[in-house]
Write an enzyme that holds these catalytic residues in place. Structure first.
Site, PDB file in Angstrom:
ATOM      1  CB  VAL A  77       4.226  38.509  64.625  1.00  0.00           C
ATOM      2  CG1 VAL A  77       4.532  37.150  63.989  1.00  0.00           C
ATOM      3  CG2 VAL A  77       3.481  39.397  63.634  1.00  0.00           C
ATOM      4  CE  LYS A  78      -1.582  39.411  70.709  1.00  0.00           C
ATOM      5  NZ  LYS A  78      -1.409  37.962  70.489  1.00  0.00           N
ATOM      6  NE  ARG A  79       7.487  41.002  65.199  1.00  0.00           N
ATOM      7  CZ  ARG A  79       7.632  40.004  66.078  1.00  0.00           C
ATOM      8  NH1 ARG A  79       6.850  39.924  67.135  1.00  0.00           N
ATOM      9  NH2 ARG A  79       8.574  39.092  65.914  1.00  0.00           N
TER      10      ARG A  79
END
Lengths: 320, 320
Positions: free
Chosen positions: B111-113
């Site tokens: 998700v690379k949040r």
């Protein structure tokens, strides 16, 4: 960026309301008012609290949007607050964006996405929608999104292309408002520049082909209100880059501090306040737990409107 | 990281299947097979293509999960591919994670949040779910998520706390696999280090309090397979940090190239392949447009299983 700039000129207000609801920011009776409806809808009772809060977030946002739509040019829903509730929250996010757009507001989706090229192209559908032509479908209803620069150009280009195709914009993180932002962003490079200055130059370059009628490109920058001096220097360094300025109010940024982030015409920046506006009802002194849900929403709306007006007037006072 | 390590030991396979469906990767007859069902469900016909593709993504993933669950320890759905379809796609993402978890797989949500502290805390519900105790609800079904470091420590701490509370993990971007990753990550600092090396040291520090029975912390690092030399140096620099290694196969990474990213016991890294496995059916020479949807899914599954076995065997061949 021209659509945003026109909206700012129209309202004579360079501020944006951050729609970042949390359980603590929504009056309890509003959440409670959806208990019965949700209990009937969900199959698994453990899903009920998230579904109930999601619906409450949307109603809370709707009350605020109705109250500020004639004052502010834009809203900025922070998707994290909705994602925290799972897919039901995502529905509330999309519904919020759609409703705000219907009320004529510029919708800035604070999603801070970023990935390698092929994946960034998938995220860029936030702006381009699902299909073109007759079957076009825009599930996110955003006019702009925020993007993270850590992956470099190939993670940005798909967003720029999507923005150009759809007459929309992006805002790339340059100098964020949080205390730890210094750990990476302020590192000194061998060239003598700071990391965020190097990113600033990349951002100015990423937008170069998309400069609009007002002199600003489709690639904006996120520059925190908590860094007034750096923001002023970045304003000079990035003449074609519009700024989104978070961190005003609750995080410590002031109108005086952000004044330097505007250009000589008082344009070039959009200042965000979230808690200071959507949580203004908590400081109104008028709330009581015995209020009805409708009365509580009215108080939320009225307090948000007053706070949004105050912010507008404070910004106007420091601009040319 | 102990749960992941045990799963890798159990399968004797340090690889993860990236579930990154796109319209081009799903056989047309599979998508078409849901046309009628979706047409009946959606109110607005413009929503139909996205809803139909979302359902097709889930069925495609389910076929692959069933085919590889006894071979691989983990799957890594890339949420961007689902987000591209709007909220309907997000449902398919969550359903995919749930199904993979039910089949005993470790689910790594790509998700690379990343955001400022209070917002990162909202994103951290990806790991902690919505409520604790009796009403606990985990809408995302992930065992780990990927996180972006650009915001610094206060954007990471909430994820580390959530991971610790839920016996889960995070993987922080250090050196990504894409060509433009050099633009920021390789910049030389005044200290003589590269930016990604500085981030590597931060990551090792962020995990320091969470080292498990196998010597690795809950805070892993994303290190692209396309950087074999740098990956080897990072392995030495980050002794308690488990690596997620994307970029194998379609992006150019090889088994030989990633060998140096493992520790002396052949542990310490999980190598991802997406298109090379889920798109293997396209290179099988057995596909025809006249196949039934079921036959096409069988081919997808069988081809993915063979490709996953090949990858496992190739990795085993270079490890001690």
């Amino acid at each position: 960026m021209d659509r945003l700039i026109e909206a700012i000129e129209d309202k004579q207000n360079p501020s944006v309301v951050g729609l970042d609801p949390t359980e603590a920011l929504v009056p309890k009776q509003v959440v409670a008012s959806f208990a019965e409806e949700i209990a009937e809808q969900v199959e698994d009772p453990t899903e009920a609290p998230a579904a109930q809060l999601s619906v409450a977030f949307f109603e809370f946002n709707r009350a605020i949007i109705d109250a500020v739509a004639d004052i502010v040019p834009a809203v900025k829903p922070q998707i994290a607050m909705y994602e925290a509730l799972g897919p039901a929250g995502i529905d509330a996010y999309s519904m919020t964006c759609e409703y705000a757009k219907q009320q004529g507001l510029y919708v800035l989706g604070d999603v801070k996405r970023g990935d390698i090229g092929s994946t960034a192209a998938a995220y860029a559908h936030h702006l381009s929608g699902v299909n073109a032509g007759e079957h076009a479908f825009d599930p996110w209803h955003e006019d702009a999104v925020t993007v993270n620069p850590y992956l470099g150009t190939d993670g940005i280009t798909p967003f720029v292309e999507a923005a150009t195709g759809a007459d929309k914009d992006i805002f790339v993180l340059v100098r964020t408002s949080n205390p730890s932002s210094s750990e990476l962003q302020e590192l000194e490079l061998a060239s003598g520049e700071r990391v965020y200055e190097h990113v600033a130059d990349l951002v100015e370059g990423w937008g170069a082909e998309t400069i609009g009628a007002n002199g600003y490109s489709r690639v904006g920058a996120v520059v925190g209100a908590t860094h007034p001096e750096e923001g002023k220097a970045l304003r000079a360094r990035m003449p074609h880059t519009f700024f989104l300025v978070p961190g005003y109010g609750a995080q410590g940024g002031t109108a005086q501090g952000v004044a330097g982030m505007f250009d000589k015409d008082g344009m070039g920046a959009l200042v965000n306040s979230s808690r200071g506006i959507i949580g203004a009802w908590k400081k109104s002194g008028k709330y009581s737990e015995s209020m009805s849900a409708d009365d509580a929403l009215d108080l939320v709306a009225e307090s948000a409107r007053e706070a949004a007006k105050d912010m507008r007037d404070n910004l106007r006072a420091v601009l040319p």
